[in-house]
Scaffold this motif. Structure first.
Motif, PDB file in Angstrom:
ATOM      1  N   ALA A  45      -0.852  -6.193 -11.013  1.00  0.00           N
ATOM      2  CA  ALA A  45      -2.376  -6.469 -11.112  1.00  0.00           C
ATOM      3  C   ALA A  45      -2.877  -6.839  -9.715  1.00  0.00           C
ATOM      4  CB  ALA A  45      -2.760  -7.585 -11.947  1.00  0.00           C
ATOM      5  N   ALA A  46      -2.203  -7.717  -8.910  1.00  0.00           N
ATOM      6  CA  ALA A  46      -2.538  -7.933  -7.688  1.00  0.00           C
ATOM      7  C   ALA A  46      -2.753  -6.836  -6.623  1.00  0.00           C
ATOM      8  CB  ALA A  46      -1.677  -9.136  -6.936  1.00  0.00           C
ATOM      9  N   LEU A  47      -1.702  -5.899  -6.746  1.00  0.00           N
ATOM     10  CA  LEU A  47      -1.817  -4.670  -5.864  1.00  0.00           C
ATOM     11  C   LEU A  47      -2.966  -3.864  -6.212  1.00  0.00           C
ATOM     12  CD1 LEU A  47       1.964  -3.812  -5.243  1.00  0.00           C
ATOM     13  CD2 LEU A  47       0.375  -5.229  -3.600  1.00  0.00           C
ATOM     14  N   GLN A  48      -3.083  -3.623  -7.611  1.00  0.00           N
ATOM     15  CA  GLN A  48      -4.209  -2.863  -8.039  1.00  0.00           C
ATOM     16  C   GLN A  48      -5.545  -3.463  -7.563  1.00  0.00           C
ATOM     17  OE1 GLN A  48      -3.724   0.037 -10.258  1.00  0.00           O
ATOM     18  NE2 GLN A  48      -5.751   0.332  -9.530  1.00  0.00           N
ATOM     19  N   ALA A  49      -5.718  -4.810  -7.566  1.00  0.00           N
ATOM     20  CA  ALA A  49      -6.777  -5.301  -7.194  1.00  0.00           C
ATOM     21  C   ALA A  49      -7.264  -5.024  -5.685  1.00  0.00           C
ATOM     22  CB  ALA A  49      -6.924  -6.690  -7.547  1.00  0.00           C
ATOM     23  N   GLN A  50      -6.078  -5.083  -4.877  1.00  0.00           N
ATOM     24  CA  GLN A  50      -6.420  -4.728  -3.463  1.00  0.00           C
ATOM     25  C   GLN A  50      -6.764  -3.157  -3.206  1.00  0.00           C
ATOM     26  OE1 GLN A  50      -2.768  -5.916  -1.592  1.00  0.00           O
ATOM     27  NE2 GLN A  50      -2.907  -7.972  -2.403  1.00  0.00           N
ATOM     28  N   PHE A  51      -6.200  -2.332  -4.141  1.00  0.00           N
ATOM     29  CA  PHE A  51      -6.429  -1.175  -4.111  1.00  0.00           C
ATOM     30  C   PHE A  51      -7.856  -0.786  -4.209  1.00  0.00           C
ATOM     31  CE2 PHE A  51      -7.054   3.222  -5.882  1.00  0.00           C
ATOM     32  CZ  PHE A  51      -6.371   4.052  -5.185  1.00  0.00           C
TER      33      PHE A  51
ATOM     34  N   ARG B 273       7.567   0.355   4.671  1.00  0.00           N
ATOM     35  CA  ARG B 273       6.173  -0.014   5.143  1.00  0.00           C
ATOM     36  C   ARG B 273       4.981   0.896   4.804  1.00  0.00           C
ATOM     37  NH1 ARG B 273       3.037   1.021   9.410  1.00  0.00           N
ATOM     38  NH2 ARG B 273       4.652   2.362  10.278  1.00  0.00           N
ATOM     39  N   SER B 274       5.105   2.187   4.726  1.00  0.00           N
ATOM     40  CA  SER B 274       4.149   2.856   4.779  1.00  0.00           C
ATOM     41  C   SER B 274       3.392   3.185   3.138  1.00  0.00           C
ATOM     42  CB  SER B 274       4.755   4.591   4.913  1.00  0.00           C
ATOM     43  OG  SER B 274       5.348   4.730   6.226  1.00  0.00           O
ATOM     44  N   MET B 275       4.377   2.684   2.275  1.00  0.00           N
ATOM     45  CA  MET B 275       3.733   2.643   0.864  1.00  0.00           C
ATOM     46  C   MET B 275       3.937   1.265   0.164  1.00  0.00           C
ATOM     47  SD  MET B 275       2.321   5.648   0.264  1.00  0.00           S
ATOM     48  CE  MET B 275       2.226   6.220  -1.478  1.00  0.00           C
ATOM     49  N   LYS B 276       3.647   0.286   1.089  1.00  0.00           N
ATOM     50  CA  LYS B 276       4.031  -1.057   0.715  1.00  0.00           C
ATOM     51  C   LYS B 276       2.728  -1.621  -0.350  1.00  0.00           C
ATOM     52  CE  LYS B 276       1.899  -3.404   4.525  1.00  0.00           C
ATOM     53  NZ  LYS B 276       2.142  -4.406   5.648  1.00  0.00           N
ATOM     54  N   ALA B 277       1.709  -0.867  -0.212  1.00  0.00           N
ATOM     55  CA  ALA B 277       0.682  -1.179  -1.036  1.00  0.00           C
ATOM     56  C   ALA B 277       0.600  -0.859  -2.531  1.00  0.00           C
ATOM     57  CB  ALA B 277      -0.767  -0.576  -0.442  1.00  0.00           C
ATOM     58  N   TYR B 278       1.692  -0.148  -2.797  1.00  0.00           N
ATOM     59  CA  TYR B 278       1.629   0.470  -4.237  1.00  0.00           C
ATOM     60  C   TYR B 278       2.889  -0.327  -4.853  1.00  0.00           C
ATOM     61  CZ  TYR B 278      -1.595   3.470  -2.099  1.00  0.00           C
ATOM     62  OH  TYR B 278      -2.480   3.985  -1.502  1.00  0.00           O
ATOM     63  N   ALA B 279       2.594  -0.263  -6.326  1.00  0.00           N
ATOM     64  CA  ALA B 279       3.738  -1.219  -6.935  1.00  0.00           C
ATOM     65  C   ALA B 279       4.689  -0.008  -7.522  1.00  0.00           C
ATOM     66  CB  ALA B 279       2.849  -1.259  -8.554  1.00  0.00           C
ATOM     67  N   LYS B 280       5.926  -0.576  -7.337  1.00  0.00           N
ATOM     68  CA  LYS B 280       7.071   0.258  -7.781  1.00  0.00           C
ATOM     69  C   LYS B 280       7.739  -0.280  -9.077  1.00  0.00           C
ATOM     70  CE  LYS B 280       7.251   0.902  -3.058  1.00  0.00           C
ATOM     71  NZ  LYS B 280       6.084   0.048  -2.195  1.00  0.00           N
TER      72      LYS B 280
ATOM     73  N   ASP C 237      -8.934   7.674 -12.414  1.00  0.00           N
ATOM     74  CA  ASP C 237      -7.730   8.340 -12.252  1.00  0.00           C
ATOM     75  C   ASP C 237      -6.797   7.413 -11.737  1.00  0.00           C
ATOM     76  OD1 ASP C 237      -8.517  10.837 -13.113  1.00  0.00           O
ATOM     77  OD2 ASP C 237      -8.891  11.707 -11.400  1.00  0.00           O
ATOM     78  N   THR C 238      -7.129   6.388 -10.835  1.00  0.00           N
ATOM     79  CA  THR C 238      -6.101   5.556 -10.354  1.00  0.00           C
ATOM     80  C   THR C 238      -5.929   3.979 -11.036  1.00  0.00           C
ATOM     81  OG1 THR C 238      -7.749   5.022  -8.776  1.00  0.00           O
ATOM     82  CG2 THR C 238      -6.422   6.429  -7.928  1.00  0.00           C
ATOM     83  N   ARG C 239      -6.208   4.108 -12.287  1.00  0.00           N
ATOM     84  CA  ARG C 239      -5.876   2.909 -13.117  1.00  0.00           C
ATOM     85  C   ARG C 239      -4.243   2.824 -13.193  1.00  0.00           C
ATOM     86  NH1 ARG C 239      -8.907   0.260 -11.340  1.00  0.00           N
ATOM     87  NH2 ARG C 239      -8.047  -1.439 -12.664  1.00  0.00           N
ATOM     88  N   ASP C 240      -3.785   1.804 -13.008  1.00  0.00           N
ATOM     89  CA  ASP C 240      -2.156   1.606 -13.340  1.00  0.00           C
ATOM     90  C   ASP C 240      -1.607   2.492 -12.519  1.00  0.00           C
ATOM     91  OD1 ASP C 240      -2.853  -0.307 -15.574  1.00  0.00           O
ATOM     92  OD2 ASP C 240      -3.126   1.447 -16.835  1.00  0.00           O
ATOM     93  N   LEU C 241      -1.703   2.231 -11.119  1.00  0.00           N
ATOM     94  CA  LEU C 241      -0.810   2.831  -9.868  1.00  0.00           C
ATOM     95  C   LEU C 241       0.495   2.164 -10.019  1.00  0.00           C
ATOM     96  CD1 LEU C 241      -3.383   3.028  -7.091  1.00  0.00           C
ATOM     97  CD2 LEU C 241      -2.333   5.028  -8.306  1.00  0.00           C
ATOM     98  N   VAL C 242       1.408   3.232  -9.850  1.00  0.00           N
ATOM     99  CA  VAL C 242       2.888   2.909  -9.775  1.00  0.00           C
ATOM    100  C   VAL C 242       3.088   4.047  -8.994  1.00  0.00           C
ATOM    101  CG1 VAL C 242       5.041   2.714 -10.888  1.00  0.00           C
ATOM    102  CG2 VAL C 242       3.101   1.817 -11.969  1.00  0.00           C
ATOM    103  N   LEU C 243       4.181   3.607  -7.991  1.00  0.00           N
ATOM    104  CA  LEU C 243       4.816   4.660  -7.180  1.00  0.00           C
ATOM    105  C   LEU C 243       6.341   5.101  -7.662  1.00  0.00           C
ATOM    106  CD1 LEU C 243       4.917   6.341  -4.535  1.00  0.00           C
ATOM    107  CD2 LEU C 243       5.679   4.432  -3.284  1.00  0.00           C
ATOM    108  N   VAL C 244       6.538   6.165  -7.921  1.00  0.00           N
ATOM    109  CA  VAL C 244       7.706   6.439  -8.562  1.00  0.00           C
ATOM    110  C   VAL C 244       8.752   6.963  -7.467  1.00  0.00           C
ATOM    111  CG1 VAL C 244       9.281   8.412  -9.946  1.00  0.00           C
ATOM    112  CG2 VAL C 244       6.723   7.286 -10.597  1.00  0.00           C
ATOM    113  N   LEU C 245       9.841   6.547  -7.068  1.00  0.00           N
ATOM    114  CA  LEU C 245      10.620   6.657  -6.012  1.00  0.00           C
ATOM    115  C   LEU C 245      11.757   7.756  -6.512  1.00  0.00           C
ATOM    116  CD1 LEU C 245      11.408   2.858  -5.306  1.00  0.00           C
ATOM    117  CD2 LEU C 245       9.764   4.547  -3.950  1.00  0.00           C
ATOM    118  N   PRO C 246      11.961   8.303  -5.227  1.00  0.00           N
ATOM    119  CA  PRO C 246      12.960   9.531  -5.336  1.00  0.00           C
ATOM    120  C   PRO C 246      14.141   8.960  -5.861  1.00  0.00           C
ATOM    121  CG  PRO C 246      12.308   9.567  -2.993  1.00  0.00           C
ATOM    122  CD  PRO C 246      11.770   8.299  -3.834  1.00  0.00           C
ATOM    123  N   THR C 247      14.886   9.879  -6.599  1.00  0.00           N
ATOM    124  CA  THR C 247      16.253   9.596  -7.295  1.00  0.00           C
ATOM    125  C   THR C 247      17.193  10.652  -6.624  1.00  0.00           C
ATOM    126  OG1 THR C 247      15.962  11.602  -9.017  1.00  0.00           O
ATOM    127  CG2 THR C 247      15.313   9.283  -9.600  1.00  0.00           C
ATOM    128  N   ARG C 248      17.023  11.434  -5.835  1.00  0.00           N
ATOM    129  CA  ARG C 248      17.753  12.405  -5.039  1.00  0.00           C
ATOM    130  C   ARG C 248      17.186  12.536  -3.585  1.00  0.00           C
ATOM    131  NH1 ARG C 248      19.998  18.178  -7.415  1.00  0.00           N
ATOM    132  NH2 ARG C 248      21.741  18.551  -5.874  1.00  0.00           N
TER     133      ARG C 248
END
Length: 380
Positions: free
Chosen positions: A156-162, A144-151, A203-214
């Protein structure tokens, strides 16, 4: 982070303003931060083979988290990743300016966006880099904490909301600057914030959240002959999943937002745990403290002031909560002006934000703790 103005956190400290959205003005979009604004990160050595990437001006309404660069024999370890794809690209350039080695791992201190949203640019530069976090922080990033960001890829929809949230921030800045009673210092601060917000949009164009791998629960060692790094979850504090990095040979401690200067951030914190955590960190006797924001420190004097501030605030709130005083009334009764002066002096700009980033949210957290009510992390 749930933070500033009402929340300081994941990516947009401004977001909690919840102000009506307006199209951003072309004049704001075209402005660029000045050197005096101290927005763009620089890199400085703090120990042999250890560098700090930080904003020269340590306080911004919308900050970029510090990044620590640690050189090991087979590559580089970064602590945190910056707050946007644009910040991440600048971090890549700064890292390459001090070492030709690849980044092999990025350890994320907590889930707030100003420490994690630059990771997309870092993994584009070094695709094999591991992203490491505590299991608690991993859950926040995926939940939930980072649900606003694309993974995975931009949305495009999440970017518009941001972007709409940033429209509200621009409205706030413009309306505030229209007030005639601002001091010169405050007016300068808000005008700089307009320039910084324009850059933040870029700076925040094309926001994508990178998730942990470890992930890990209590500790994880990244071994090396010269600069071993011990990643630890020392306990709850600024968040419930805080990660610190300890270099035992160099006695360097990277704290994430458990330590922030010149103004600590008190949103959704765990007061008693935070105090214990900082005391345990002090017991390691670091030679260098690297905070989540602000310059490196060569002693624990500032850390001690934060510990004392936490303790005094808890002591002031506990009897009020026991008497049945409401949160709003407690905020009126507790006077932290003396403590505030120790951190920001008589600086009108920093005084404003000390009360927004520390006094109000931390009293809220201390009151909830005293009442036995849950303290939950917010949304970015």
């Amino acid at each position: 982070m749930n933070r500033p103005i009402a929340r300081f956190g994941a990516a947009v400290l401004f977001a909690a303003l919840a102000l009506p959205a307006l199209a951003h003005e072309a004049s704001a979009a075209s402005s660029t931060p000045t050197p005096q604004d101290g927005y763009f990160q620089t890199i400085t050595p703090v120990a042999e083979g250890v560098w700090l990437i930080a904003q020269p001006q340590p306080f911004h309404i919308q900050p970029i988290g510090n990044v620590v660069v640690i050189e090991q024999s087979d590559g580089l370890v970064l602590i945190d990743a910056g707050g946007s794809p644009g910040a991440g690209r600048r971090i890549v350039e700064l890292v390459r300016s001090v070492s030709a080695k690849p980044v092999k791992a990025v350890a994320i201190t907590h889930w707030h966006g100003d420490h994690v949203l630059g990771a997309t640019s870092i993994v584009q530069a070094w695709p094999t880099a591991e992203i490491i976090a505590t299991d608690v922080t991993d859950a926040h990033l995926r939940g939930r904490s980072m649900k606003a960001y694309a993974k995975g890829s931009p949305d495009a929809a999440l970017q518009a909301q941001f972007d709409k949230r940033l429209d509200g921030a621009e409205t706030f800045l413009r309306d505030t600057l229209a007030k005639p009673d601002l001091s010169t210092r405050e007016r300068d601060g808000f005008e700089a914030s307009q320039r910084l917000l324009a850059q933040y949009r870029r700076d925040t164009r094309d926001l994508v959240l990178v998730l942990p791998t470890r992930t890990f629960v209590d500790s994880l060692k990244l071994d090396d002959a010269r600069r071993p790094v011990e990643l630890r979850h020392p306990g709850r504090g600024n968040t419930d999943g805080d990660l610190i990095a300890w270099l035992p040979r160099q006695r360097v401690m990277a704290t994430g937002d458990l330590v922030v200067a010149p103004i600590p951030f008190g949103f959704n914190a765990y007061p008693a745990d935070w105090e214990r955590t900082l005391r345990a960190m002090q017991a390691q006797h670091p030679a260098v403290w690297i905070p989540g924001h602000g310059a490196a420190m060569r002693d624990d004097a500032y850390v001690g002031r934060v510990v004392d501030l936490i303790g005094r605030t808890r002591d002031a709130i506990a009897p009020l909560a026991a008497q049945g005083v409401t949160i709003d009334e407690a905020k009126k009764r507790v006077n932290l002006s003396g403590d505030r002066a120790h951190f920001v002096g008589d600086d009108a700009w920093l005084t404003r934000w000390f009360d927004r980033y520390w006094t109000q949210p931390f009293i809220d957290a201390a009151w909830r703790e005293a009442k036995g009510e849950p303290i939950e992390q917010g949304e970015g």
